[in-house]
Design a protein around this motif. Structure first.
Motif, mmCIF file in Angstrom:
data_model
loop_
_atom_site.group_PDB
_atom_site.id
_atom_site.type_symbol
_atom_site.label_atom_id
_atom_site.label_comp_id
_atom_site.label_asym_id
_atom_site.label_seq_id
_atom_site.Cartn_x
_atom_site.Cartn_y
_atom_site.Cartn_z
ATOM 1 N N GLU A 1 -30.361 -24.900 6.381
ATOM 2 C CA GLU A 1 -29.617 -26.069 6.869
ATOM 3 C C GLU A 1 -29.992 -26.424 8.310
ATOM 4 O O GLU A 1 -29.916 -27.591 8.711
ATOM 5 C CB GLU A 1 -28.124 -25.793 6.785
ATOM 6 C CG GLU A 1 -27.592 -25.783 5.343
ATOM 7 C CD GLU A 1 -26.139 -25.375 5.274
ATOM 8 O OE1 GLU A 1 -25.594 -24.897 6.305
ATOM 9 O OE2 GLU A 1 -25.529 -25.516 4.197
ATOM 10 N N LYS B 1 -22.203 -18.748 12.853
ATOM 11 C CA LYS B 1 -21.864 -18.800 11.428
ATOM 12 C C LYS B 1 -21.683 -17.369 10.933
ATOM 13 O O LYS B 1 -22.538 -16.517 11.139
ATOM 14 C CB LYS B 1 -22.970 -19.494 10.619
ATOM 15 C CG LYS B 1 -23.122 -20.975 10.920
ATOM 16 C CD LYS B 1 -24.197 -21.585 10.041
ATOM 17 C CE LYS B 1 -24.370 -23.062 10.338
ATOM 18 N NZ LYS B 1 -23.188 -23.846 9.931
ATOM 19 N N HIS C 1 -18.583 -9.480 9.399
ATOM 20 C CA HIS C 1 -17.370 -10.148 8.923
ATOM 21 C C HIS C 1 -16.411 -10.276 10.106
ATOM 22 O O HIS C 1 -16.152 -9.309 10.817
ATOM 23 C CB HIS C 1 -16.737 -9.350 7.793
ATOM 24 C CG HIS C 1 -15.730 -10.126 7.011
ATOM 25 N ND1 HIS C 1 -14.465 -10.381 7.496
ATOM 26 C CD2 HIS C 1 -15.791 -10.687 5.787
ATOM 27 C CE1 HIS C 1 -13.791 -11.074 6.591
ATOM 28 N NE2 HIS C 1 -14.578 -11.273 5.548
ATOM 29 N N CYS D 1 -21.811 -15.022 8.032
ATOM 30 C CA CYS D 1 -22.451 -15.048 6.714
ATOM 31 C C CYS D 1 -22.066 -13.868 5.824
ATOM 32 O O CYS D 1 -22.361 -13.887 4.625
ATOM 33 C CB CYS D 1 -23.974 -15.076 6.873
ATOM 34 S SG CYS D 1 -24.573 -16.562 7.713
ATOM 35 N N GLY D 2 -21.451 -12.841 6.369
ATOM 36 C CA GLY D 2 -21.067 -11.692 5.567
ATOM 37 C C GLY D 2 -22.059 -10.549 5.710
ATOM 38 O O GLY D 2 -23.010 -10.612 6.494
ATOM 39 N N LYS E 1 -29.118 -19.741 3.403
ATOM 40 C CA LYS E 1 -28.617 -21.119 3.319
ATOM 41 C C LYS E 1 -28.393 -21.705 4.701
ATOM 42 O O LYS E 1 -28.756 -22.867 4.970
ATOM 43 C CB LYS E 1 -27.316 -21.135 2.521
ATOM 44 C CG LYS E 1 -26.713 -22.520 2.364
ATOM 45 C CD LYS E 1 -25.401 -22.462 1.573
ATOM 46 C CE LYS E 1 -24.780 -23.852 1.453
ATOM 47 N NZ LYS E 1 -23.483 -23.792 0.724
ATOM 48 N N ALA E 2 -27.808 -20.909 5.611
ATOM 49 C CA ALA E 2 -27.547 -21.389 6.972
ATOM 50 C C ALA E 2 -28.851 -21.705 7.705
ATOM 51 O O ALA E 2 -28.951 -22.707 8.431
ATOM 52 C CB ALA E 2 -26.741 -20.352 7.739
ATOM 53 N N ASN F 1 -16.875 -10.218 2.354
ATOM 54 C CA ASN F 1 -17.995 -10.968 1.809
ATOM 55 C C ASN F 1 -19.266 -10.121 1.874
ATOM 56 O O ASN F 1 -19.695 -9.712 2.954
ATOM 57 C CB ASN F 1 -18.182 -12.264 2.612
ATOM 58 C CG ASN F 1 -19.401 -13.043 2.157
ATOM 59 O OD1 ASN F 1 -19.904 -12.856 1.060
ATOM 60 N ND2 ASN F 1 -19.886 -13.922 3.020
ATOM 61 N N LYS G 1 -22.185 -11.216 0.387
ATOM 62 C CA LYS G 1 -23.279 -12.113 -0.007
ATOM 63 C C LYS G 1 -24.011 -12.661 1.211
ATOM 64 O O LYS G 1 -24.447 -13.805 1.248
ATOM 65 C CB LYS G 1 -22.721 -13.246 -0.859
ATOM 66 C CG LYS G 1 -22.066 -12.754 -2.158
ATOM 67 C CD LYS G 1 -21.521 -13.899 -2.983
ATOM 68 C CE LYS G 1 -20.870 -13.391 -4.276
ATOM 69 N NZ LYS G 1 -20.318 -14.489 -5.087
ATOM 70 N N GLY G 2 -24.159 -11.805 2.219
ATOM 71 C CA GLY G 2 -24.741 -12.252 3.480
ATOM 72 C C GLY G 2 -26.170 -12.726 3.381
ATOM 73 O O GLY G 2 -26.569 -13.660 4.085
ATOM 74 N N MET H 1 -26.126 -16.335 2.020
ATOM 75 C CA MET H 1 -25.472 -17.254 2.948
ATOM 76 C C MET H 1 -26.282 -17.432 4.223
ATOM 77 O O MET H 1 -26.338 -18.528 4.787
ATOM 78 C CB MET H 1 -24.063 -16.760 3.255
ATOM 79 C CG MET H 1 -23.137 -16.800 2.051
ATOM 80 S SD MET H 1 -21.412 -16.413 2.443
ATOM 81 C CE MET H 1 -20.959 -17.860 3.429
ATOM 82 N N ALA H 2 -26.919 -16.349 4.701
ATOM 83 C CA ALA H 2 -27.758 -16.462 5.893
ATOM 84 C C ALA H 2 -28.966 -17.354 5.618
ATOM 85 O O ALA H 2 -29.346 -18.190 6.446
ATOM 86 C CB ALA H 2 -28.209 -15.074 6.344
#
Length: 234
Positions: free
Chosen positions: A227, A22, A1, A24-25, A223-224, A214, A216-217, A220-221
């Protein structure tokens, strides 16, 4: 974070690299939907329950021996002390001798789903490695942290061992956020730990949905990464 640690400024990353970073938490395995309703063996317990954990256990003896001695000052509190699978047999045997003399204390080598156990414990005592710190934040547990400052596995020679700042840095920041209570390892005594446990048990528990960080790493990781895949595939 980034509010905890900003690698862009700390490592003086160039602008071209910085724009690719990025945040990600924290990575945790915690799930509010999958949490335990009771801790096995403590169904219908009376009085507060405290869990003490030393992670893998290789450095856990100083913390857990002080914790067991602190429990002598807390006769109305039940406790589970988790040694970890990497604790040496001699240290484990010394803790077992201590635990046998203290009512309402259970000593275990390992606890499955420790993250979910943290949800049901009334307070948690631990060091401040990344994994346990992330799980404590995710679970909303009321926690006391005693960070390790010596090199891993060198607690017996900690006065001569080179100092590591990672855990104490993390614990200080989490305490600043109001997420944990920190006791410096050179200030740890059974009496001080017992007082900290008493005080911590009086605090309100944080709600899962109102965390300041956060957790929810993992999602989110993922998702990153997904992408970035189209750009990486020729």
């Amino acid at each position: 974070h980034r509010k905890i640690f900003d690698p862009i400024s700390a490592y003086k990353l160039s602008p071209s690299i910085a724009k690719k970073v990025k945040f990600c938490g924290y990575l945790t395995a915690f799930s509010e939907n999958g949490r335990l309703k009771t801790i096995p063996g403590f169904e219908g317990k009376k009085g507060p329950l405290v869990i003490a954990t030393g992670g893998g256990g290789g450095d856990a003896y100083p913390l857990l021996s002080n914790f067991l001695k602190a429990m002598r000052h807390l006769p109305d509190v039940s406790a589970i002390a988790v040694t970890g699978p990497l604790m040496g047999q001699r240290d484990r045997e010394k803790l077992m001798r201590l635990a046998r003399k203290i009512p309402k204390v259970t000593l275990q080598d390992f606890v499955p789903d420790l993250g979910n156990h943290l949800c049901e414990a009334d307070a948690v005592v631990s060091m401040c490695g990344y994994n346990i710190a992330a799980e404590i934040v995710a679970s909303g547990a009321r926690a006391i942290m005693v960070p390790r400052t010596w090199r891993y596995g060198e607690y017996a020679n900690r006065k001569q061992s080179a100092e590591e700042r990672e855990q104490i840095f993390r614990a200080k920041v989490l305490e600043r956020f109001g997420l944990v209570k920190m006791i410096k390892p050179d200030q740890l005594t059974p009496e001080r730990l017992a007082r900290a446990i008493r005080k911590t048990l009086k605090k309100p528990r944080r709600r899962f949905r109102h965390l300041p960080l956060n957790i929810k790493g993992l999602g989110m990781a993922l998702k990153a990464i997904l992408e970035m895949l189209p750009a990486a595939i020729p």
